[in-house]
Design a protein around this motif. Structure first.
Motif: not given
Ligand code: THU
Length: 521
Positions: A423-427
């Protein structure tokens, strides 16, 4: 300047843990040597944590048990230097290749060297042969006590060893004699180490003490330790690292009495907020077991290390990299007590490390290139950095999808699928297929991953990896079904990347390739 993406590197050398003969082993009299294979035959070997990291995935080590979802990156490295000594092995690992082996003295040291040694110490010399360290004091200890002459002996290694009773020659005096010997032993007589071998006790009951001390020859060129120190990084030695580098390039040193103390100190250092390299050598494997041809003892020591490792892994932080390796072999089951010319294994672990298998490398110096790049320090050397491969996102995502297959609930089809959504969050959210007896409520792996991510508030998606196969074995691609493609179309841009696992690696596609003209309102 390279980006500094790691703050601390723990480089732990399991002294002499060879991973099988090198192509040129015969030249060194070591055809067929294989330290790890000899250990695997012992009932005392139990290494769940090394297996968890993937030691059995290293080429040629499948007998240790392969791991489909290893937590560490692995490879094995060949030695380019012309030698199989601890010193040369550690130097190469630190970026310096030695074309000439350090000199050995199978017939003892030349008279001119002994004469000079006696002249400066004022003492005679006993033995002057290759000898076992415990036998030499049993055979010459009494005469040494009577005459005050020093017991000088060597081994198959490039060493000038001086044994003396602590009550006959005070420790500091023995160390002083060693320094004097070090000054004589240069050029063609430049042995790797001069070693103080103090002992205590009475005739018939002599024992060596923990006051052994090594006086090493300096490496002929700058090592990664010098480069790191010059760049103001901490360079911490645990065990004989300090000796092997003649004290050069280190900012802090912790001598040890053996493996137990080495592990204890390393556990303490993991809680210290340093910035740089903690370089550890665990010597018992070689000194107590390898040279003494004690495969069970060696295996038990590795089992003990493995137990310690479990706790250590849990203490590592976000910006840490752990490397576990060796410096040469010392097969306890071959026909000599000598070191063996072998590959060394390398296991790399850390939160930022992708559990990739990077095969077989041609020089130990790749470790130096990787460590220095990881710590953001320029160090041109003979090695090639592995950092790119160790931190490549796509490979990581692919492997995460493969691991997610293990949770699949697929009793009806037997077809296990795993997905990993970045995801964009890096998760990364993983998913597996979840089947149902009524069939139609079944969920695909991709939609499981999307449902987890979306329900956690994620709305930006970078890429997804998908792996699948009957009975959990990847034989070919597992492209997403039409429904999953439509779900991706709901949330993702046309250039959203879809990584499809192959048995060996992956191939990459875009959503627009997989779903042209998807339905939209
Ligand atoms: N499956 C997925 O998980 N993802 C796909 O894109 C294709 C199919 C699952 C559903 C079912 O449990 C099994 O594969 C066999 O169809």
């Amino acid at each position: 300047m390279n980006p500094s993406i790691f703050k601390r590197v723990f480089l732990i050398v399991l002294d002499s843990l060879g991973a099988g003969e090198l192509p040129d082993a015969e030249k060194f009299g070591d055809k067929g040597a294989h330290t790890l294979r000899s250990l695997s035959r012992s009932e005392k070997l139990f290494i769940p944590n090394l297996r968890r990291l993937g030691i059995g995935n290293i080429e040629g080590l499948a007998f240790l048990g392969t791991n489909e979802a290893p937590e560490g990156a692995v490879c094995k490295l060949g030695e380019r230097s012309n030698g199989k000594d601890s010193t040369i092995g550690h130097w190469e690992m630190a970026g310096v290749i030695s074309d000439r082996p350090l000199p050995t003295f199978p017939d003892g040291f030349p008279q001119e060297i002994l004469d000079e040694f006696s002249r400066i110490t004022g003492r005679g010399v006993l033995c002057n042969k290759p000898y076992s360290g415990t036998q030499v004091i049993a055979d010459y200890g009494e005469e040494h006590m009577r005459t005050g002459d020093l017991i000088v002996y060597t081994s198959a290694d490039s060493v000038f060893q001086i044994a003396a009773h602590e009550e006959v020659v005070p420790l500091e005096t023995l160390y002083h004699y060693c320094r004097m010997a070090r000054n004589i032993l240069t050029g063609q007589y430049g042995v790797g180490r001069v070693i103080a071998r103090p002992f205590v006790g009475q005739p018939g009951h002599f024992t060596r003490t923990a006051h052994r001390h090594d006086f090493s020859i300096e490496s002929p060129a700058e090592t990664m330790l010098d480069a790191l120190r010059n760049a103001w990084r901490d360079v911490i030695s645990v065990g004989k690292i300090n000796d092997l580098f003649a004290g050069r390039g280190l900012t802090r040193t912790f001598p040890t009495s053996g493996n137990s103390e080495g592990m204890k100190i390393t556990s303490g250092l993991v809680n210290v907020d340093f910035k740089g390299l903690c370089y550890v050598n665990l010597v018992d494997f070689d000194m107590l077991y390898g040279h003494r041809q004690d495969a069970d003892g060696y295996a038990a020591a590795l089992t003990k290390f493995d137990g310690w490792l479990g706790g250590f892994l849990a203490k590592l932080r976000e910006d840490d990299m752990l490397m576990i390796t060796a410096d040469h072999g010392c097969d306890p089951s071959d026909n000599s007590t000598d070191h063996t010319r072998e590959y060394i294994p390398l296991l790399v672990y850390g939160r930022k490390i992708i559990p990739v298998n990077i095969g077989v490398r041609s020089t130990f110096a790749d470790i130096a290139a990787t460590v220095t790049q990881a710590l953001g320090v320029d160090f041109p050397c003979a090695g090639t950095s592995m950092l790119g491969e160790l931190t490549d996102l796509r490979t990581h995502l692919r492997n995460s999808a493969v691991r997610a297959m293990s949770h699949s609930h697929s009793p009806y089809s037997g077809f296990r699928v795993g997905a990993a959504l970045l995801c964009g969050s890096g998760r990364i959210y993983t998913g597996c297929n979840i089947e149902n007896a009524a069939y139609s409520p079944s969920l695909c792996a991709e939609r499981t991953a999307f449902a987890k991510a979306v329900s956690e508030g994620e709305r930006e998606f970078r890429m997804i990896a998908i792996a699948g196969g009957k009975d959990g074995v990847i034989r070919g691609l597992c492209p997403p079904c039409g429904v999953c493609r439509q779900v991706m179309g709901e949330f993702c841009a046309p250039d959203f990347e879809v990584i499809l696992a192959t048995p060996e690696g992956f191939e990459s596609h875009t959503l627009s390739e997989l779903l042209p003209l998807g339905f939209t309102l």
